[in-house]
Design an enzyme around this catalytic site. Sequence first.
Site, PDB file in Angstrom:
ATOM      1  N   GLY A  12       0.915  -1.134  -0.085  1.00 55.25           N
ATOM      2  CA  GLY A  12       0.067   0.016   0.058  1.00 55.25           C
ATOM      3  C   GLY A  12       1.021   1.322   0.072  1.00 55.25           C
ATOM      4  N   SER A  14       1.529   3.278  -2.345  1.00 55.51           N
ATOM      5  CA  SER A  14       1.337   4.508  -3.527  1.00 55.51           C
ATOM      6  C   SER A  14       1.048   5.774  -2.906  1.00 55.51           C
ATOM      7  CB  SER A  14       0.285   3.892  -4.422  1.00 55.51           C
ATOM      8  OG  SER A  14       0.391   2.534  -4.947  1.00 55.51           O
ATOM      9  N   SER A 143      -3.266   0.462  14.238  1.00 52.94           N
ATOM     10  CA  SER A 143      -4.055   1.859  14.539  1.00 52.94           C
ATOM     11  C   SER A 143      -4.367   1.848  16.013  1.00 52.94           C
ATOM     12  CB  SER A 143      -5.368   1.815  13.690  1.00 52.94           C
ATOM     13  OG  SER A 143      -6.219   2.869  14.140  1.00 52.94           O
ATOM     14  N   TYR A 156     -13.394  -1.883  11.959  1.00 56.96           N
ATOM     15  CA  TYR A 156     -11.990  -1.714  11.486  1.00 56.96           C
ATOM     16  C   TYR A 156     -11.297  -1.843  12.738  1.00 56.96           C
ATOM     17  CZ  TYR A 156      -8.090   1.660  10.634  1.00 56.96           C
ATOM     18  OH  TYR A 156      -7.026   2.362  10.285  1.00 56.96           O
TER      19      TYR A 156
HETATM   20  N1  LIG Z   1      -4.544   7.860   8.204  1.00 58.74           N
HETATM   21  C1  LIG Z   1      -4.654   7.418   9.387  1.00 58.74           C
HETATM   22  O1  LIG Z   1      -4.981   8.088  10.168  1.00 58.74           O
HETATM   23  C2  LIG Z   1      -4.679   6.103  10.047  1.00 58.74           C
HETATM   24  C3  LIG Z   1      -4.527   5.900  11.369  1.00 58.74           C
HETATM   25  C4  LIG Z   1      -4.447   4.559  11.801  1.00 58.74           C
HETATM   26  C5  LIG Z   1      -3.880   3.581  10.977  1.00 58.74           C
HETATM   27  N2  LIG Z   1      -3.918   3.579   9.772  1.00 58.74           N
HETATM   28  C6  LIG Z   1      -3.534   2.617   8.792  1.00 58.74           C
HETATM   29  O2  LIG Z   1      -2.436   3.003   8.014  1.00 58.74           O
HETATM   30  C7  LIG Z   1      -2.294   2.179   6.892  1.00 58.74           C
HETATM   31  C8  LIG Z   1      -2.202   3.320   5.640  1.00 58.74           C
HETATM   32  O3  LIG Z   1      -3.280   3.998   5.702  1.00 58.74           O
HETATM   33  P1  LIG Z   1      -3.295   5.563   4.890  1.00 58.74           P
HETATM   34  O4  LIG Z   1      -4.169   6.429   5.721  1.00 58.74           O
HETATM   35  O5  LIG Z   1      -2.129   6.000   4.236  1.00 58.74           O
HETATM   36  O6  LIG Z   1      -4.680   4.838   3.859  1.00 58.74           O
HETATM   37  P2  LIG Z   1      -4.517   5.174   2.397  1.00 58.74           P
HETATM   38  O7  LIG Z   1      -6.083   4.932   1.862  1.00 58.74           O
HETATM   39  O8  LIG Z   1      -4.250   6.684   1.916  1.00 58.74           O
HETATM   40  O9  LIG Z   1      -3.695   4.150   1.695  1.00 58.74           O
HETATM   41  C9  LIG Z   1      -3.874   3.039   1.486  1.00 58.74           C
HETATM   42  C10 LIG Z   1      -3.036   2.064   0.686  1.00 58.74           C
HETATM   43  O10 LIG Z   1      -3.388   0.753   0.664  1.00 58.74           O
HETATM   44  C11 LIG Z   1      -3.588   0.114  -0.610  1.00 58.74           C
HETATM   45  N3  LIG Z   1      -4.508  -0.848  -0.440  1.00 58.74           N
HETATM   46  C12 LIG Z   1      -5.943  -1.021  -0.197  1.00 58.74           C
HETATM   47  N4  LIG Z   1      -6.150  -2.260  -0.284  1.00 58.74           N
HETATM   48  C13 LIG Z   1      -5.272  -3.192  -0.869  1.00 58.74           C
HETATM   49  C14 LIG Z   1      -5.195  -4.385  -1.068  1.00 58.74           C
HETATM   50  N5  LIG Z   1      -5.925  -5.419  -1.099  1.00 58.74           N
HETATM   51  N6  LIG Z   1      -3.821  -4.829  -1.706  1.00 58.74           N
HETATM   52  C15 LIG Z   1      -2.610  -4.063  -1.767  1.00 58.74           C
HETATM   53  N7  LIG Z   1      -2.962  -2.718  -1.502  1.00 58.74           N
HETATM   54  C16 LIG Z   1      -3.965  -2.234  -0.815  1.00 58.74           C
HETATM   55  C17 LIG Z   1      -4.194   1.391  -1.285  1.00 58.74           C
HETATM   56  O11 LIG Z   1      -4.118   1.187  -2.874  1.00 58.74           O
HETATM   57  C18 LIG Z   1      -3.270   2.646  -0.878  1.00 58.74           C
HETATM   58  O12 LIG Z   1      -2.265   2.701  -1.609  1.00 58.74           O
HETATM   59  C19 LIG Z   1      -3.492   1.487   6.770  1.00 58.74           C
HETATM   60  O13 LIG Z   1      -3.270   0.154   7.422  1.00 58.74           O
HETATM   61  C20 LIG Z   1      -4.526   2.187   7.941  1.00 58.74           C
HETATM   62  O14 LIG Z   1      -5.372   1.410   8.506  1.00 58.74           O
HETATM   63  C21 LIG Z   1      -4.259   5.024   9.100  1.00 58.74           C
END
Ligand SMILES: NC(=O)c1ccc[n+]([C@@H]2O[C@H](COP(=O)([O-])OP(=O)(O)OC[C@H]3O[C@@H](n4cnc5c(N)ncnc54)[C@H](O)[C@@H]3O)[C@@H](O)[C@H]2O)c1
Length: 251
Positions: A12, A14, A143, A156
Amino acid sequence: MILEGKTALITGASRGIGAALAQGLAAAGADIVIADLPGQDEAKAKVRGHIEAAGRRCELVELDVTDKEKVEAGIAEATAAMGQIDILVNNAGILVATELEKLDVESWDAHFDVNAKGVLLCTNAILPQMRQRKAGRIINIASLAARQGIPTEGHYAATKASVVTLTRVYAQEVGSDGITVNAICPGIILTEMAMNKLGSQEEVDKWSQSTSLKRLGDPKDVVGPAVFFSSDLSDYVTGQALNVCGGLYFH
Ligand SMILES: NC(=O)c1ccc[n+]([C@@H]2O[C@H](COP(=O)([O-])OP(=O)(O)OC[C@H]3O[C@@H](n4cnc5c(N)ncnc54)[C@H](O)[C@@H]3O)[C@@H](O)[C@H]2O)c1
């Protein structure tokens, strides 16, 4: 260059936190494999450009973390291209907020498939080479939701609590081969996922005031802890989950 000579595969990567980790680990000296779903070509090219500008190698692998065959093929492709993978960051995740009573089974399954099963499949695909070398670093992006669920994120939160549990059990099962497994529990980090959830500047301001540091996180805020868990600075740390939340939560 604490990660010089190491290769990290980040799922993930990108955009969002994964993209920041790809660039941050590259800045610390690692070569990088961006492993993500097909598409987002412009975003991938941008991340790759930053990594190559930092003088590191970058490979792109198309991989759906929910699909065992695609995970195994993608990790084999990445390993052939880079020689070996020293660091795995299980970062791919999804969140579609819904109250538990209104949640459909498809959404429950989709969240567990990506957020929990994805960690299992990617970790199991990479462990044989790490066990053979008797070295490896696995970092799971869980998270703060794993600590305390909030309304509309129960499903989630349940997946992320699973990620913390998987982290603890993997650490015990692979530690004898010199592999560490740790989790990072980000608070609210301003990415596409977080903005979809927050929806407005008022919500951003409200949650900012709830943190000790009076601001929400930038994806770059997750880099330091990930470099720590990727490097020999954390040689004797395994099975742990670190909150990276600006002092939003304390347990
Ligand atoms: N942003 C926040 O506040 C936050 C807080 C706690 C945890 N997280 C965790 O951090 C991680 C990244 O989150 P983010 O905010 O950057 O999310 P985002 O939605 O911006 O990015 C998620 C990435 O995961 C990829 N992805 C989704 N499904 C996939 C699959 N089946 N196979 C391969 N890649 C896949 C997407 O293409 C994308 O590039 C996640 O695990 C999220 O749960 C985020």
